[in-house]
Design a protein around this motif. Structure first.
Motif, short mmCIF file in Angstrom:
data_model
loop_
_atom_site.label_atom_id
_atom_site.label_comp_id
_atom_site.label_asym_id
_atom_site.label_seq_id
_atom_site.Cartn_x
_atom_site.Cartn_y
_atom_site.Cartn_z
N CYS A 369 0.79 -1.25 -0.06
CA CYS A 369 -0.10 0.04 -0.06
C CYS A 369 0.86 1.01 0.07
O CYS A 369 0.67 2.17 -0.80
CB CYS A 369 -0.88 0.12 1.22
N ALA A 370 2.00 1.09 0.80
CA ALA A 370 3.11 2.37 0.78
C ALA A 370 3.55 2.33 -0.57
O ALA A 370 3.86 3.68 -1.09
CB ALA A 370 3.81 2.01 1.89
N PHE A 371 3.99 1.26 -1.13
CA PHE A 371 4.67 1.37 -2.61
C PHE A 371 3.63 1.95 -3.62
O PHE A 371 4.08 2.98 -4.21
CB PHE A 371 4.78 -0.07 -3.01
N LEU A 372 2.47 1.73 -3.34
CA LEU A 372 1.35 2.21 -4.25
C LEU A 372 1.39 3.88 -4.18
O LEU A 372 1.32 4.45 -5.11
CB LEU A 372 0.03 1.80 -4.00
N GLY A 373 1.39 4.08 -2.81
CA GLY A 373 1.47 5.76 -2.60
C GLY A 373 2.61 6.35 -3.25
O GLY A 373 2.56 7.42 -3.84
N ILE A 374 3.90 5.72 -3.31
CA ILE A 374 4.95 6.32 -3.84
C ILE A 374 4.80 6.67 -5.24
O ILE A 374 5.29 7.64 -5.90
CB ILE A 374 6.32 5.55 -3.36
N GLN A 375 4.38 5.56 -5.89
CA GLN A 375 4.27 5.62 -7.23
C GLN A 375 3.18 6.64 -7.68
O GLN A 375 3.22 7.15 -8.91
CB GLN A 375 3.66 4.15 -7.97
N ALA A 376 2.10 6.68 -6.88
CA ALA A 376 1.04 7.78 -7.26
C ALA A 376 1.82 8.98 -7.32
O ALA A 376 1.50 9.82 -8.16
CB ALA A 376 0.00 7.54 -6.26
N MET A 377 2.56 9.24 -6.37
CA MET A 377 3.10 10.52 -6.20
C MET A 377 4.04 10.69 -7.48
O MET A 377 4.35 11.89 -7.88
CB MET A 377 4.08 10.63 -4.98
N TYR A 378 4.95 9.92 -7.96
CA TYR A 378 5.74 9.93 -9.02
C TYR A 378 4.85 10.09 -10.27
O TYR A 378 5.32 11.26 -11.21
CB TYR A 378 6.56 8.62 -9.30
N PHE A 379 3.74 9.67 -10.51
CA PHE A 379 2.76 9.77 -11.67
C PHE A 379 2.51 11.33 -11.56
O PHE A 379 2.23 12.05 -12.34
CB PHE A 379 1.68 8.80 -11.40
N LEU A 380 1.87 11.83 -10.37
CA LEU A 380 1.41 13.10 -10.18
C LEU A 380 2.71 14.17 -10.64
O LEU A 380 2.35 15.13 -11.20
CB LEU A 380 0.88 13.28 -9.06
N SER A 381 3.81 13.63 -10.15
CA SER A 381 4.89 14.74 -10.59
C SER A 381 5.03 14.88 -12.24
O SER A 381 5.53 15.97 -12.44
CB SER A 381 6.52 14.19 -10.01
N SER A 382 4.90 13.74 -12.75
CA SER A 382 4.90 13.78 -14.19
C SER A 382 3.90 14.73 -14.84
O SER A 382 4.02 15.60 -15.76
CB SER A 382 5.25 12.41 -14.90
N VAL A 383 2.75 14.32 -14.45
CA VAL A 383 1.57 14.90 -15.17
C VAL A 383 1.61 16.75 -14.76
O VAL A 383 1.55 17.40 -15.58
CB VAL A 383 0.29 14.42 -14.33
N ILE A 384 2.09 16.93 -13.42
CA ILE A 384 2.09 18.26 -12.98
C ILE A 384 3.35 19.03 -13.71
O ILE A 384 2.98 20.13 -14.20
CB ILE A 384 2.25 18.36 -11.40
N GLY A 385 4.16 18.39 -13.62
CA GLY A 385 5.64 19.14 -14.13
C GLY A 385 5.50 19.10 -15.66
O GLY A 385 5.83 20.32 -16.26
N LEU A 386 4.97 18.36 -16.65
CA LEU A 386 5.18 18.30 -17.98
C LEU A 386 3.95 18.74 -18.45
O LEU A 386 3.81 19.69 -19.46
CB LEU A 386 5.19 16.98 -18.54
#
Length: 426
Positions: A369-386
Motif C-alpha cells: 500500500c505504501a509502495f502504491l502511494g509512492i508510485q502515485a506521487m511519481y505519476f502526479l509529478s510527471s503530470v504536473i511538471g510536464l
C-alpha cells in the motif's frame, strides 16, 4: 566507472552482498557497453523521429506488461521452500501467455480504441502483444535466476539482448520492409533472450516434474494475491509516470523531440541502469532473507544507501560536465539537444539512482500500500511538471526542469520511508 569498480570491489570481502553485487555488475558491464554502441549506431542510421516512435512502442509495452503477469516476479524470492517458488513461476508463465493472447485479440477487435498509440505505425502495432509477452516472460525467468543466485546465466542473457539488437539494427537497415525496423529489432532481440533463459529454466524445473499439480499452481497465485492487488497498480503507476512521459512529450512537442528525450534517458540509464540492477537485485535477494528472519535489515539498507549516494554523485557530476559535448561527439551534431535535456533532468536522476534499488524494501516487507502511494506521487509529478507547462505553451526544457525537481522530491520521500521500514519503525 573506475571509481565504481574500486568502491564495490574494495567492499567484497565484507560480505556476500557485495560479492554477489560485484558478480552481477561485472557480468552485465559488457551488455551495457554493447547497448551504448547500439545507441551510437542507431543514432547514425536512423532519424530522431524513428527513435521517438521506437520509444513510444517501448513505453506502451512497459505500461501493458505490468498487467500481463500481475507482478508476481517480485514474489518469487519470498517463499522459503523452493517448490513453492516453482509453483509461483509456473503460475506467472501461464498468466503471461494468457494475457498476451488476450491483448492480441483485443487489439485486433478494437484497434480504434487504442488511439493513444497513434504515434506507432500500423504494422508495428501488432508486434506489441508479442513484445509484451516477451517482457513478461523475461521478468519471471530473471526473477528465478536471482532467487537461485544464478547470476552468471542472468548476466549472459542481459548481454545477449543488446548484442542481438545491435546486429539486427544494422542488418534490417538494408532490408526493405514495411514494419518499423527498430521496433522489429527490439522484438526479435528480446525473443532471443527469452529463449536463452527458458532453456536454463527448463533444466531447473525438470527436478519438479510430476510433483506440482495444476491445483497447486493456481493456489500459489491466490496465496500471493496481494501482489497484483497492490504491487500491480503501484508498478503500473510507476510505469505510467516514466513511460507515459514520451506520450506527453509527443502530444505537446512532437515525435522528434521525443526522440531526443529518449536518447538522453538511454544514455544515462546505460551506466546507471547497470549499477541499479546489480545493487537492486542483490539487495532484493539479501533483504528478503534478512527481513524474513528478524524483520530488520537496517544495516543492509544503510550500507546500500551510502554506496548508491557515492556512485550517484560521481555519475551525475560527470554527466553534467560532459553531456552536451559527448552527445555531439558520439551521436552527431544534431544530438546535442539530448545532452541539454539530460542536464535539465539531473536533479531527478541523482535521487532516482538511489531510490530505485532501495524501493525493493517496500516489496520485501510487503508494504504494497505504501509502495502504491509512492508510485502515485511519481505519476502526479510527471503530470504536473510536464502537463501544466505543456498546456500553458511553455518550452520543453522548462517542462523537463519542473518534472525533474518534483520527481526528486518524491524520491527523497521514498528513500526515507524505506529506511523506516528497514528499521521496523512503521
Amino acid at each position: 566507472m573506475c571509481f565504481v569498480l574500486w568502491t564495490v570491489g574494495n567492499a567484497v570481502k565484507t560480505g556476500s552482498f557485495y560479492a554477489n553485487m560485484l558478480k552481477l555488475f561485472t557480468g552485465t558491464f559488457g551488455s551495457h557497453v554493447i547497448w551504448g554502441l547500439s545507441m551510437m549506431v542507431a543514432a547514425r542510421l536512423y532519424t530522431a523521429e524513428e527513435i521517438g516512435e521506437e520509444q513510444l512502442f517501448l513505453s506502451a509495452a512497459s505500461m501493458l506488461e505490468t498487467w500481463a503477469y500481475g507482478r508476481y516476479d517480485k514474489a518469487v524470492a519470498i517463499p522459503k521452500e523452493q517448490f513453492q517458488a516453482v509453483r509461483l513461476v509456473l503460475f506467472s508463465v501461464l498468466l503471461s501467455l494468457g494475457s498476451g493472447t488476450l491483448l492480441l485479440l483485443l487489439l485486433a477487435a478494437m484497434r480504434d480504441s487504442f488511439s493513444w498509440l497513434a504515434g506507432i505505425s500500423g504494422g508495428s502495432l501488432f508486434l506489441l502483444p508479442l513484445f509484451v509477452m516477451e517482457i513478461s516472460l523475461y521478468m519471471i525467468f530473471y526473477a528465478w535466476l536471482v532467487r537461485t543466485k544464478n547470476y552468471t546465466v542472468a548476466s549472459k542473457g542481459l548481454a545477449l539482448f543488446p548484442a542481438a539488437y545491435l546486429f539486427l539494427c544494422v542488418v534490417l537497415y538494408f532490408v526493405p520492409i514495411s514494419v518499423q525496423k527498430l521496433i522489429l529489432a527490439l522484438v526479435l532481440a528480446r525473443g532471443a533472450e527469452v529463449l536463452y533463459y527458458m532453456r536454463h529454466l527448463y533444466r531447473d524445473m525438470r527436478a519438479y516434474k510430476g510433483r506440482v499439480s495444476v491445483r497447486e499452481v493456481l493456489q500459489s497465485g491466490r496465496e500471493y494475491a496481494d501482489f497484483p492487488k497492490y504491487v500491480l497498480p503501484g508498478k503500473f503507476l510507476e510505469s505510467l509516470a516514466a513511460d507515459g512521459v514520451p506520450f506527453l512529450l509527443n502530444a505537446f512537442w512532437g515525435t522528434t523531440a521525443t526522440g531526443y528525450y529518449a536518447m538522453a534517458m538511454r544514455a544515462f540509464s546505460s551506466p546507471s541502469g547497470l549499477i541499479q540492477k546489480a545493487v537492486g537485485d542483490v539487495f532484493w535477494q539479501e533483504s528478503s532473507i534478512l527481513y524474513g528472519r528478524c524483520s530488520d535489515c537496517s544495516l543492509l539498507y544503510r550500507k546500500t544507501l551510502l554506496l548508491c549516494l557515492k556512485i550517484s554523485t560521481v555519475v551525475c557530476a560527470c554527466a553534467y560536465l560532459v553531456a552536451p559535448t559527448a552527445f555531439s561527439l558520439f551521436f552527431g551534431g544534431d544530438w546535442i539537444v539530448s545532452g541539454i535535456y539530460m542536464r535539465r533532468m539531473l536533479p531527478m536522476m541523482f535521487l532516482m539512482f538511489v531510490a530505485v534499488p532501495l524501493v525493493n524494501m517496500y516489496i520485501v516487507a510487503r508494504r504494497q500500500c505504501a509502495f502504491l502511494g509512492i508510485q502515485a506521487m511519481y505519476f502526479l509529478s510527471s503530470v504536473i511538471g510536464l502537463g501544466i507547462v505543456g498546456w500553458s505553451g511553455g518550452d520543453m526544457e522548462t517542462a523537463l526542469t519542473a518534472w525533474s525537481v518534483l520527481s526528486a522530491m518524491v524520491s527523497g520521500v521514498s528513500i526515507y520511508g524505506g529506511k523506516r521500514i528497514a528499521e521496523n519503525q512503521c
